[in-house]
Every structure is written in structure tokens, then in C-alpha cells.
Write a protein that holds these residues in place. Sequence first.
Motif, PDB file in Angstrom:
ATOM      1  N   VAL A  74       0.831  -1.206   0.000  1.00  0.00           N
ATOM      2  CA  VAL A  74       0.000   0.000   0.000  1.00  0.00           C
ATOM      3  C   VAL A  74       0.863   1.252   0.000  1.00  0.00           C
ATOM      4  CG1 VAL A  74      -1.494   1.327   1.492  1.00  0.00           C
ATOM      5  CG2 VAL A  74      -2.031  -1.019   0.999  1.00  0.00           C
ATOM      6  N   SER A  93       0.771   3.899  -2.994  1.00  0.00           N
ATOM      7  CA  SER A  93       0.330   5.259  -2.685  1.00  0.00           C
ATOM      8  C   SER A  93       1.403   6.281  -3.002  1.00  0.00           C
ATOM      9  CB  SER A  93      -0.027   5.398  -1.214  1.00  0.00           C
ATOM     10  OG  SER A  93      -0.749   4.326  -0.778  1.00  0.00           O
ATOM     11  N   CYS A 105       1.529   7.059  -6.474  1.00  0.00           N
ATOM     12  CA  CYS A 105       0.421   7.890  -6.929  1.00  0.00           C
ATOM     13  C   CYS A 105       0.775   9.361  -6.941  1.00  0.00           C
ATOM     14  CB  CYS A 105      -0.799   7.691  -6.036  1.00  0.00           C
ATOM     15  SG  CYS A 105      -1.584   6.139  -6.323  1.00  0.00           S
ATOM     16  N   PRO A 136      -3.935   9.979  -3.031  1.00  0.00           N
ATOM     17  CA  PRO A 136      -3.333  10.521  -1.824  1.00  0.00           C
ATOM     18  C   PRO A 136      -2.524  11.789  -2.075  1.00  0.00           C
ATOM     19  CG  PRO A 136      -2.836   8.205  -2.047  1.00  0.00           C
ATOM     20  CD  PRO A 136      -3.461   8.631  -3.313  1.00  0.00           C
ATOM     21  N   ILE A 190      -8.416   3.578  -5.160  1.00  0.00           N
ATOM     22  CA  ILE A 190      -7.699   4.814  -5.491  1.00  0.00           C
ATOM     23  C   ILE A 190      -8.264   5.411  -6.773  1.00  0.00           C
ATOM     24  CG2 ILE A 190      -5.505   5.709  -6.327  1.00  0.00           C
ATOM     25  CD1 ILE A 190      -4.071   4.020  -4.434  1.00  0.00           C
ATOM     26  N   SER A 228      -2.933  14.834   2.288  1.00  0.00           N
ATOM     27  CA  SER A 228      -2.499  13.575   1.679  1.00  0.00           C
ATOM     28  C   SER A 228      -2.573  12.440   2.678  1.00  0.00           C
ATOM     29  CB  SER A 228      -1.067  13.709   1.172  1.00  0.00           C
ATOM     30  OG  SER A 228      -0.928  14.864   0.418  1.00  0.00           O
ATOM     31  N   TRP A 248      -6.142  11.454   3.147  1.00  0.00           N
ATOM     32  CA  TRP A 248      -6.620  10.570   2.079  1.00  0.00           C
ATOM     33  C   TRP A 248      -6.076   9.167   2.254  1.00  0.00           C
ATOM     34  CZ3 TRP A 248     -10.547  11.134  -0.877  1.00  0.00           C
ATOM     35  CH2 TRP A 248     -10.945  12.408  -1.338  1.00  0.00           C
ATOM     36  N   LEU A 249      -4.801   9.093   2.662  1.00  0.00           N
ATOM     37  CA  LEU A 249      -4.183   7.781   2.805  1.00  0.00           C
ATOM     38  C   LEU A 249      -4.896   6.966   3.879  1.00  0.00           C
ATOM     39  CD1 LEU A 249      -1.919   6.273   1.508  1.00  0.00           C
ATOM     40  CD2 LEU A 249      -0.376   7.131   3.235  1.00  0.00           C
ATOM     41  N   LEU A 290      -8.127   5.803   2.604  1.00  0.00           N
ATOM     42  CA  LEU A 290      -7.955   4.654   1.721  1.00  0.00           C
ATOM     43  C   LEU A 290      -7.748   3.375   2.518  1.00  0.00           C
ATOM     44  CD1 LEU A 290      -5.661   6.088  -1.048  1.00  0.00           C
ATOM     45  CD2 LEU A 290      -7.985   5.336  -1.298  1.00  0.00           C
TER      46      LEU A 290
END
Lengths: 485, 106, 628
Positions: free
Chosen positions: A208, A212, A215, A222, A275, C609, C612-613, C616
Motif C-alpha cells: 500500500v 500510494s 500515486c 493521496p 484509489i 495527503s 486521504w491515505l 484509503l
Amino acid sequence: MELFFDIKNTILPEVIVAAGFVGVFIFCILGRRLNKRFLFIFNIVVLLAAFFATLSPDFSFSNYIFSGMTSVCSLSFLFKQMILVGGIFAVLLSERYVLSMEKYAGEYYALLLSAILGAMLLSCSDNFLMMTVALELLGISSYLLCGFSSDDRFSVVAMMKYFVVGSVASCIVLYGISLLYGLSGSFQFEAVAKNITSGSYIAVLGGVFVVSGLCFKLAAVPFYSWASDVYRGASFPVAAFLSVVPKVAAFGLLIRLLTVVFNNVWIIYPFVAIIAVFTMFVGNLLAFREKNLRSLMAYSSIAQGGYVLCVISLGSALSISAALFYLIAYIFMNFCAWGGIGLLSEDRHVTFDSVRGAVYSKPFASVCLIISVLALSGLPFSIGFFSKFYVFQSVAFAGFVLLPFLFIILINVFLSFYYYFSLVRQIVLPGYNQLSQKNGIKIKIATLFAAIFILFSGFFSFLFIEYSQEISMEYMSGIVTSENY
Amino acid sequence: MLEVSLVHYIILSALLFCIGLCCVMVSRNLLRIFMGIELMLNAVNINLAAFAYFCDGMVLGGQVFILFVMAISVCEMAIGLVIVVALSRHSENIDVNSQDVLEDKQ
Amino acid sequence: MSFFVDYIWLVPLFSLIAFLIISTGNMFVLHRNSRISAYLTLSSSFLGLVFGVLAFIYCYISENIWFERTFSWISVDALSFDFGFMVDNLSATMVVMVCFISLLVQIFSMGYMKEDPEYSKFFGYLALFNFAMCFLVLSPNLFQAYIFWEMVGLCSYLLIGFWYWKNSASKAAYKAFIVNRVGDFGFLLGMVAFGIFTFNYWINSDLSFLSFSDLNMAVFYLKDVFGGYSVVIIGLLFLLASCAKSAQFPLYVWLPDAMEAPTPVSALIHAATMVVAGVFLLARMYPLFEVSSLLMGAVVVIGIFTALLCGVFALFERDLKRVLAYSTCSQLGYMFFAIGLGAYSAGIFHMFTHSFAKALLFLAAGCVVFALGGRQDIFEMGGLRKRMPVVAYSFLAGVISLSGLFFSGFYSKECIFQAVFESGNIWLSVLFCAIGILTAFYLFRVYFLVFEGEENRSVGEVRSIPFSMIFSVCTLVVVSVLFGFLLGGHFGIKSFDELIYYSFKEGYRPSFLLVILSVCLSLSGVIGAYLLSKAGKRVYLFENLRFVVDWFYENVVSRVFCIVSKLFDFVDRYIVYGVVYICGLLVNLFSLLLRSLSSKNIGVYVVLSMGWLILLFIVLYGFKELFV
């Protein structure tokens, strides 16, 4: 001799670009008054030579070079071709920007070449070490390109934001790599793949983190917030370059990561899908009320990346071929759009109000921009339509369970219509437009070529899709049967 | 006597990583942000060294990787300092929160 | 020679090219009333005519050709919607008729529309109409026919409303289009229903979907599988379409008002070509109609009722062009009547003779209107024969032909007469005789009132008529005189019903008694008209009779539709649009929410960020728990 053959079939493009990079530096040091035209021609020659070097590789030789750091297959060569095409477009589009520079034109081209080199190495890397080095090479070149016009406060602030977010992201990637290394004891992709399974939490965490962090380059959820500022702060050829090349390279890497490394860690695939969903929504919703043209392009490229992520997360050969086709289309559509924007105005504060009625005062630029924007939204019989169609098709063929996923993609496509069409409407509305921008012939040529490609390649899209299907089939079958270690 | 095992190193690295992250999040000074980034990279280094010792005794690939990570962090700091210099040419302070430039004049 | 049949698609293509050049040229280069557009259109029609005539000759000399070429436009699994053309005797002769009348009308318009400021637009529309009508006639399947059916309706709308600054003209254009829409609705429903019901037939037999050449077998399949009622329903739907296009009761109301168009338009579209599209559809769908006697009966009833009703209206009408319009409705009723009785080739033959004769009448009327500076009231004319003898004699020729006294109308009327008497129904025969008298009566009434007698005081100055108009009129006289002779079965030339027949050659066996009877009936009509005109009194009787039907439409039908449409409007405006509006609001809300998250602090970026992580992660964890 054997060394020569190995280089030729594996990393000749990178070698050529690296040689070009070194050459440009030498010219910077030696030449007192840099002849910009000479630099331009040199760069184009280097990039074209590298492109031709990617054209007919022979895979029958052993593809083991640099201890397996880079993978050699037709997929990676396709990505190299895409990155080089992007590079050529960027060089063409930076005509006026380079002309406006007094002293540092050589460094600019050097940075471009190093970014291209980093991108190519990133997309074909087969080892976490190579991946990190290429990621940083691409990243640092991008930061510097973004803030290249350091006389301009905007550029420097944008560079700062880009840098901070990028550094955090790359730290996260490195942390994830270290976790994966801990589980498997090696940095090579295939070796890591053998040792991690979905059961162990550390593997999932590492995966992960790596995805991320990656990304960031993709401007996906993120780490997407840099896109708007960087596209505004950087000059327009750099923004065009940054919207295409790092994204394409990172997608190459992501495809490889998902199919090779996380082959057994099945949970990463839905993670990428999640995502993707968030990215699409964020990109489209943020673009909804956006009035600044450059930020609009930023959010739209976030959303476009989201579509590709959707289809990559499925992991089948068909879906990867759809992703490849979408990326090919994306390159041309994006460069055409940026070319149109650059021809309209190089000012970073271009808003909808300032482009109102632009089609009457600057018809060529406006028409190119309209064509590319409509293609991005999915205008029928342009390449944008077919690429979206294949995306839908591969999601639809993936099974009935994924029907909500298809609906989400469709909803996002509808959302994107709004802002794309409102841009088109603004351009076409009658009004006195005061944009005055001197044109560069190379920019025009590049934009024209991209626009023609967008319009007419729709008819030949079956060629592209066949090509990408062939490549992805070959790639996927190569993965199944590979036993390097 | 507690034996120092892999878990300790991992926890240390994780803590350092989080501290570095918090440092980046709450700082107003650009140099402090860079310090946070550096801290995060060093946390990764600790992780790599630990794994190299405990899991990869023969090849020690992790330690090679550490060298690369260090080189990368040096490059990044160089870039960071470039940013500091460039920013300070435009305004007196390098307070990141006062840079309000990227808004449209509407 | 078969080259011309292979390439007959060039015939409409020439007109299309002319239209495109005129319409784009209008935007950039051509001045609005330039003569170039006229020459362009004329040459395209002429070329088309040449092609058509040669193709027709080829069809004529070969035995029974049925040439079809299509390409598949949309193909889904086994069904393919084809696009192409089909040439058989019927379509070849119709192409010739359409192109010929089109050409003559265009020559006429060169003189008639000389001073009109939108001259080239007119010719562009005429070219477009030619294209659409030719392709309609050449259609190989129902699907393409529908497309060009609509296009012909569009051209009619454009041409009726050509003088758009006249309120009455634009209203008439609306009326024409809307009433035609009702017919199109019938066509579409009928086509779709037919397609759906015979779906299995088309899929299993790998044929072009809904093509005319395979209509026979499809109809038999329909009847076998679904029974007679389905045939009746689908047939009624197609009949609705034909009625709307060919102005039969109750959908004839647009045709009299369509006389607001310039006279060449009336001659071309509302007499000779477009209104016969309905008859053409009947002819093509004849396999469907033939199967059910109920349908044929409906066709007969509608035909004869319209013929009678519109004949009566024509009798009391005082506007020159409106008389001719009602006459057109009435004659179309003849054609419906004939086809309904099973006299397929008689009906088609009458269509041809009527087209030439009616076009002649309209063009002659156009000459009169032009000469009198736009006046159309027949009670204000009289004795014009001395002033414009050529026009008068041409008009007389047309009237004679149409009332069945001599020339070609005589032949076609004989065929229908014979069919009526052979059917044996006494009421039909009586009605037919009555209509025969009526036709001659109103036609000759017009002739006597306009051209004979004393000159009316209000005639005033008579403008001279341009040569192009005279030329067209005279050509039509010649053709309409000869056509009947040539195809009547004499002189060793193939007769009409040998050329165009459905399943058997009907054969015209002249019965002397019938001939005498019909000529006597027509003559009695002539005498009646003469007496009426000589009576000198203007007969204002029942002048407003025709408004009865209009009143019905306006007050009853449209009130009902208003209520229904108000309901739909409510649903559309508040419910459907409301949903759309709410969606838009939601999206805007989310957008604002997201945008509020961004700010100038860079720390916020990183926090965002990380946020968001974490999100997720949570979603991923939730996903894992839920689905694993």
C-alpha cells in the motif's frame, strides 16, 4: 561485441538519451554563446535517434543486463516510445520559452533529457533499486524544471510545494520498499513476488505504501494536490511535459508492480481500484467549478489518470491493452490541449473570462484546443472516444460483479462533460477577446500534428488496439512463464 | 536483559518516520520541513539496515540500498536549498504559509 | 445500357451536390439571387433525367428486372440495416416522372421567381427535394424509405414556408409539417411493429432487414404466425402514413393551406411528386394490403370518400390554386380507390397521368397568377383566353385530360372504371359515376370562369409571361397528351399494365359501352359547368364549407391534445428536470466541499495527503472485511 548487442537490444534508447544529456552539458560548459537553434536540433536528433532505437528490438538475445535491473520486453519498449514522443512534443512546445531565456537554455534541455531518461528507466525497471533511482532522477528533474524560471516567484513557490509533497511521497515509497525488502530479502521484483503473499500484514502495508507513494507521480488521490499549483506555476511547455511524461512512466511502473510483484497479494488490486474511484471523483469534482485554465487541465489530467487506474486495477491482458491504448491517446490529446493553451496565452492566470470568444481572434489555437478538449471528453470518432470505449469494454468484460464500477466510471465521464463543454462554450461565445500571444511555428506544428492525429486516428484505432493487445498478451504470458530466479 | 531484535528496530524506524512526518506537517519554516524529510529518509535507512542484518545476511542488499538512499537524500537537500535560496530572493522569509501567490486575481 | 441502372444512384446524387454547392456557396460566395444556382440545379436535374430515361428504357426493353444493390450500414448480429437502391419498373418510371416534372418546374421557376430576392435558396431547396424524392423512390427497404419520407416532408415544409415573412405561409408550413408528422408516426410504428413481429423471419433467412423485395414472404410469415389481425393493424398504420402524405380524409387539411407556397412548389410537390409518395408507399406495401380484404376495403372507403368530399369542396372554392389543391386530393382518392379494388396498375397509371396533368394545370395557373400580378380569385378573372391564348389552351388540355375526356387521363380513367365495374359493387359504381361528373364539373367551371366569358373589369393590366414558363407549360402539354397514347397498348408498344403490374397483367380490354358511358358522364359535367358560368351569377353557396373540418380540428382535437400535453409538461418540468437539478446541486456541493480542502498552507497539503491515505486504508480494510 556481446556487450554491444546487449546494449542495443536492451537499453540503447537510454544510452542515447544519456549521451545527449552529457553532450548538452558539455555544450553548456564549453560554448560561450549558446546557439539555441543548435541545441534544439541536437535535442531533436537525440530524441529521434532514441525513438528509432526502440523500434526494432530483438528479444531473442538474453535480456539480462545490469543484473536484471531493467526488464526488456515489448511493453517496456512501448513505454519508451511513448515517453520519447512526449519528449519530442515537449521540446517542440518549448520553443518560445527557450527563446525567452537569456543564459540557461542548455540547462533546460539537459533537465528535460534527464527527466526523459529517468522516465524511461522508471517504466522499464525490474528492481526496486533501479526504481528508486529512476524515480528520484525523474522527480528531481521535474522539480527543477518546474522552478526553472527562478526570477518568477510563482514558479519557485510552485516548485517548493511540488518538492515538499514529492519528497514526502518518495519517503513513503522508500518505507514501503524497505518493508517489502524485509519480507523477501531481495530487491528484484520477481524475487519479492515469490516471497510475499496476501496473508501477511506487512506485505500489504508495504504494498500500500509503495502504490500510494507512486500515486504522487500519477497525480492520484493521496498525493494530487500539487498538480494545480505546479501546472500554474511552471511555464507551459514544462507543465505540458509534466502532465504527460511522469504519468506515463509511473503507469508503466505500476503495471509492472501490479502484475509482477503483487501477483499474489490480491488485495492490492481492489486498493488500486479504490484509489481510481476516489481519483476520478476528486479530479472531476474539483474541475467542476474551476475557472483557471491551467488548473482545469490539472484536474482533468488527474481524472484521466483515474480512468487508466481503473482499468489497470483489473489486471487482465485485455484491460492492460486498454490502458496502453488510453495512454497513447492521452499523450496526443494532452499535448494538443497544452499547445492550444500555450498558443492562446502563456500567462498563468488565463481564466474562462479571458478566453471568451477566442475562436474569433485566434482560430487555429482555439480550434486545436476545442478538438483536444472534446477528444478528452470522448468525442465520437476521435481517438478519445475509442480509448474510453475500450476502457468501458474491458471493465464490462471483467464480470457482472464489477457493474457498479462501470457505473462509477460512466458517472465520472458525464461529470467531465460539464467542464470540458463549458470550456468549449467559453471559447466559442461571441465576445471581444484581448489575448495577444505571439506564435511559435514549432508549437503550431506540434499542436497541428497532435490535432490531426486525434481526429483521424479514430478511424485507425483498431490498429492501435491490436498493437496494444498484442503487446499486453505477450507481456502477460511472459510473466506466467518466467522463471528467472 | 532485553535482547534487541528486529522488532525494536522496526518500531524505532516507524516512530522516527512518524516524527518526521509530523515535523513536515506542522512546520512553517521551510528548513524545518527539510529536516523532517531528512528524518523520514533516515528512518527508512534504519529499517533497511535492520532488515539487511536480520533477513538478508548473505547479500546485504539493504546496506547497498542505504548508500543509494543517502545519495538521493543529499540530492534532494541540494534541491531544497536551491529552493530556499530562490525563495529568499523574492521575499524575506521562508515561511511557507505566507506564500499566497497561487491564487487568481479575480 | 445497364450501366445506367447500376449507377442510378447518381441521379439523386447530382441534385444533392447541387444543393450542397448552393447552400455552402450562399454562405460565402454566391449572391443571394444569382442565376448560377438555377443553372446548377437545372443541369443536375437534366443529368438526372438523362440517366433516369436511359435506365427506364433499359427496364422497358428487358423483361422484368429487379436490380438491387445495397451496402450494410448498421449490422447487429444477423440483422443488417442496409442502404442502397433498388430499380424495378415502378421505381424506374417514377424516377423519370420525378426528374422530368422537377426539371420543368425548375425551368418554370426561372421565370416565375425572377424577382424574388431569395432566388438561389429556392433552387437549393428544389435540388434537395429532388434528391430526397428520387432516393425515396429508389429505396430498397422500409428503413431507408422512412428516412427519405421524412426528408421529403421537410422539403415540403421549407418550400411552403418559403415566403416566411407572410404569416399565413408560415402557419401553413407548420400545419403541413404537423399533419405529416401524424403520418410519419404511423409509418414509424408500422415499420417497427412489422419489424418486430417478423423479426424471426428476417433473422433466420439472412436477408436485408425490411427490404421490399422480400416483403411477400415476410407478410406470409406474419399472417401465419400472428394471424390476420396483426396484418390489419400494421396495414392501418401504413395507411395512416399514406393518408397523411397523400392528403386523404381526415388528414387532407394541410394541402389547401399549402397553396401559400409559390406556384412552382405547388406544381412540383403538392401535385405531382410528394403527394404521390403516399400512393407509392401503398404500392410498395401492396403485398401487405393484398392479404387482408378489410384493409383493402378501408383503402377503398377512404379513397372514395375523399374523392367525393374534396370534389364538393372544389366545386365551391373561389381561389384558383385551392381548387386545384382539392382536385389533387380528389384524384388521389381515385388512386387509393383503384389500388384498394385490386387494380394495381390502373391506380399507378392514373398516378402518372394525373401528375403530368396536374403539374400542367398548376403551371398554367401559375402563369395566370403571374400575369395578373398575384391575384388568385377566379371570380375576378374572365375572358383571359384572348389575352393569353397559349396558357388558355394548355389549361384546356390539362382539364380535358384530367376529367377523362381525351388525352391520357382518358386511358387511366377507363382502367379504373373497368375495375370498378368488374368488382360488381353497385354503390361503388354509382359513386364513381357521380365523382366522374363532379370532376368534370368543377374543372370546367374553373376553365370557363377564368378563360371564357367577358373580361372582368378588375383584371386590369396583364404582365407578359416569360418564355421559360411558357416553355414548361407547352412541354407538359405535349407529354401529357402523348403519354397516354403511347402506353395505352397501341402501336405495338408495351402497355402500362404490362410494364407495371403486381402479380398478374391486368390487361385493358376496352369495353365500348363503358367508354361511351364515361365520356357521356364527363360531357354532362362539362355542360353543367358551361351553363353555370353562363348564368352569370356568382354562386356564393357553401363557400365556407371546407372550414367545417378545420373547426373540428381546431376546437375538439387540439383541446384534447392540449390537456394531455399540459400533463406531460408538468412531469417534464418538475419531475424530470427536478431530478436533473438535484443531481447538479449535489455535484456542486461536493465540488465546493473538496475545493475548501485546499489552501495555501503547504502543511495542509501533506495533512490532506495523509488524510486521504488513512481514508484509503479504512476503505480497504472495510472492503477486506466485507468481501472476504
